[in-house]
Motif scaffolding. Structure first.
Motif, PDB file in Angstrom:
ATOM      1  N   ASP A 177      10.279   4.124   2.204  1.00  9.64           N
ATOM      2  CA  ASP A 177       9.577   2.775   2.758  1.00  9.64           C
ATOM      3  C   ASP A 177       8.594   2.920   3.847  1.00  9.64           C
ATOM      4  OD1 ASP A 177      10.811   0.789   1.400  1.00  9.64           O
ATOM      5  OD2 ASP A 177      12.487   0.267   2.394  1.00  9.64           O
ATOM      6  N   ASP A 178       9.160   4.565   4.983  1.00  8.95           N
ATOM      7  CA  ASP A 178       7.765   4.822   5.855  1.00  8.95           C
ATOM      8  C   ASP A 178       6.727   5.212   5.298  1.00  8.95           C
ATOM      9  OD1 ASP A 178      10.434   4.953   6.985  1.00  8.95           O
ATOM     10  OD2 ASP A 178      10.171   6.759   7.801  1.00  8.95           O
ATOM     11  N   GLY A 179       5.760   4.199   5.702  1.00  3.78           N
ATOM     12  CA  GLY A 179       4.638   5.069   5.447  1.00  3.78           C
ATOM     13  C   GLY A 179       4.175   3.739   3.778  1.00  3.78           C
ATOM     14  N   ARG A 180       5.151   3.619   3.377  1.00  2.00           N
ATOM     15  CA  ARG A 180       4.622   3.212   1.750  1.00  2.00           C
ATOM     16  C   ARG A 180       3.600   1.873   1.886  1.00  2.00           C
ATOM     17  NH1 ARG A 180       6.927  -2.176  -0.540  1.00  2.00           N
ATOM     18  NH2 ARG A 180       7.047  -1.526  -2.911  1.00  2.00           N
ATOM     19  N   ASP A 181       3.348   0.695   2.540  1.00  2.00           N
ATOM     20  CA  ASP A 181       1.851  -0.156   2.946  1.00  2.00           C
ATOM     21  C   ASP A 181       0.462   1.236   2.864  1.00  2.00           C
ATOM     22  OD1 ASP A 181       4.085  -2.200   2.585  1.00  2.00           O
ATOM     23  OD2 ASP A 181       3.655  -2.341   4.792  1.00  2.00           O
ATOM     24  N   GLU A 182       0.321   1.825   3.294  1.00  2.00           N
ATOM     25  CA  GLU A 182      -0.416   2.655   3.143  1.00  2.00           C
ATOM     26  C   GLU A 182      -0.612   3.431   2.276  1.00  2.00           C
ATOM     27  OE1 GLU A 182      -3.549   4.657   4.371  1.00  2.00           O
ATOM     28  OE2 GLU A 182      -3.045   3.144   5.913  1.00  2.00           O
ATOM     29  N   ARG A 183      -0.152   3.950   1.497  1.00  2.00           N
ATOM     30  CA  ARG A 183       0.523   4.503   0.615  1.00  2.00           C
ATOM     31  C   ARG A 183      -0.519   3.469  -1.311  1.00  2.00           C
ATOM     32  NH1 ARG A 183       5.724   6.177   1.579  1.00  2.00           N
ATOM     33  NH2 ARG A 183       6.462   4.923  -0.051  1.00  2.00           N
ATOM     34  N   ILE A 184       0.356   1.917  -0.425  1.00  2.00           N
ATOM     35  CA  ILE A 184       0.012   1.442  -1.520  1.00  2.00           C
ATOM     36  C   ILE A 184      -1.720   0.551  -1.495  1.00  2.00           C
ATOM     37  CG2 ILE A 184      -0.040  -1.031  -1.995  1.00  2.00           C
ATOM     38  CD1 ILE A 184       2.886  -0.911  -2.329  1.00  2.00           C
ATOM     39  N   ARG A 185      -1.997   0.901  -0.512  1.00  2.00           N
ATOM     40  CA  ARG A 185      -4.069   0.711   0.088  1.00  2.00           C
ATOM     41  C   ARG A 185      -4.421   1.793  -0.242  1.00  2.00           C
ATOM     42  NH1 ARG A 185      -2.999   0.680   4.769  1.00  2.00           N
ATOM     43  NH2 ARG A 185      -2.015  -2.098   4.917  1.00  2.00           N
ATOM     44  N   THR A 186      -4.036   2.732   0.056  1.00  2.00           N
ATOM     45  CA  THR A 186      -4.315   3.576  -0.937  1.00  2.00           C
ATOM     46  C   THR A 186      -4.516   4.295  -2.304  1.00  2.00           C
ATOM     47  OG1 THR A 186      -4.107   5.754   0.891  1.00  2.00           O
ATOM     48  CG2 THR A 186      -4.213   6.716  -0.832  1.00  2.00           C
ATOM     49  N   ASP A 206      -6.706   0.969  -2.758  1.00  2.00           N
ATOM     50  CA  ASP A 206      -9.162   1.305  -2.443  1.00  2.00           C
ATOM     51  C   ASP A 206      -9.470   2.745  -3.146  1.00  2.00           C
ATOM     52  OD1 ASP A 206      -7.851  -1.473  -1.274  1.00  2.00           O
ATOM     53  OD2 ASP A 206      -7.842  -0.086   0.888  1.00  2.00           O
TER      54      ASP A 206
END
Length: 194
Positions: free
Chosen positions: A162-171, A174
């Motif tokens: 879960d650490d950094g999951r939001d950033e991975r989905i955004r990448t 985008d």
């Protein structure tokens, strides 16, 4: 007949219980043996399940188990007859004496009844089919559990997933999907696509 008579019949109630319990153990052993045959053929020989092969393995195992029980009858009969003449105190747990004759008689009768029951079961097509079905299920459970255990580590996310999951989905959205969309647009706009 007296208590010391070596050919006196065993009490049927403990005998029936011993035979029933023994037969449950024998059936379980036969299921494991046939399941091992199914697994070995699948994993070592890369052969699919074959009902005829499994049925033959079941009948062979039942014959082997019957012979084992018949050997036990002969061994116990001989031991019981020698014990019939043995007086005094036992020197160790396998030093049977006159007081042990009833227990030895029961064990001998149990082996004899088990051998007969196994022989009848080996001739019973429904019993053998049920044994093969149970062995097939056990083999599938054993192999399936092993596969799941071995693949489980690959399917389970790491503890910090879960650490950094939001950033991975955004990448993914985008960058990766945008690039894929741009490449797809280039191929559908006459860019030499399929």
């Amino acid at each position: 007949m007296t208590r010391d008579d070596p050919d006196r019949a065993a009490d049927p109630s403990p005998l029936e219980r011993a035979v029933d319990e023994g037969f449950l153990i024998i059936r379980a052993a036969a299921v494991v043996s046939v399941a091992n045959t199914v697994i070995r053929r699948a994993l070592q020989e890369h052969l699919p399940f074959d009902d005829e092969v499994a049925t033959a393995a079941a009948r062979d195992e039942l014959r082997r188990l019957e012979a084992e029980q018949r050997d036990g009858v002969g061994r116990l009969r001989s031991l019981r007859r020698r014990t019939h003449r043995a007086y005094g105190q036992s020197r160790h747990q396998f030093d049977y004496r006159v007081d042990d004759i009833d227990a030895l008689r029961l064990r001998e009768a149990t082996h004899k009844e088990l051998a007969a029951r196994i022989a009848r079961s080996a001739r019973d097509d429904a019993f053998v089919a049920a044994l093969v079905s149970a062995a097939r299920s056990r083999a599938w459970d054993d192999v399936g559990s092993t596969v799941v255990d071995r693949l489980g580590w690959a399917a389970a996310p790491s503890p910090d997933y879960d650490d950094g999951r939001d950033e991975r989905i955004r990448t993914l959205l985008d960058v990766d999907l945008a690039a894929l969309g741009a490449a797809d647009g280039a191929t559908t706009d006459g860019g030499g696509g399929v």
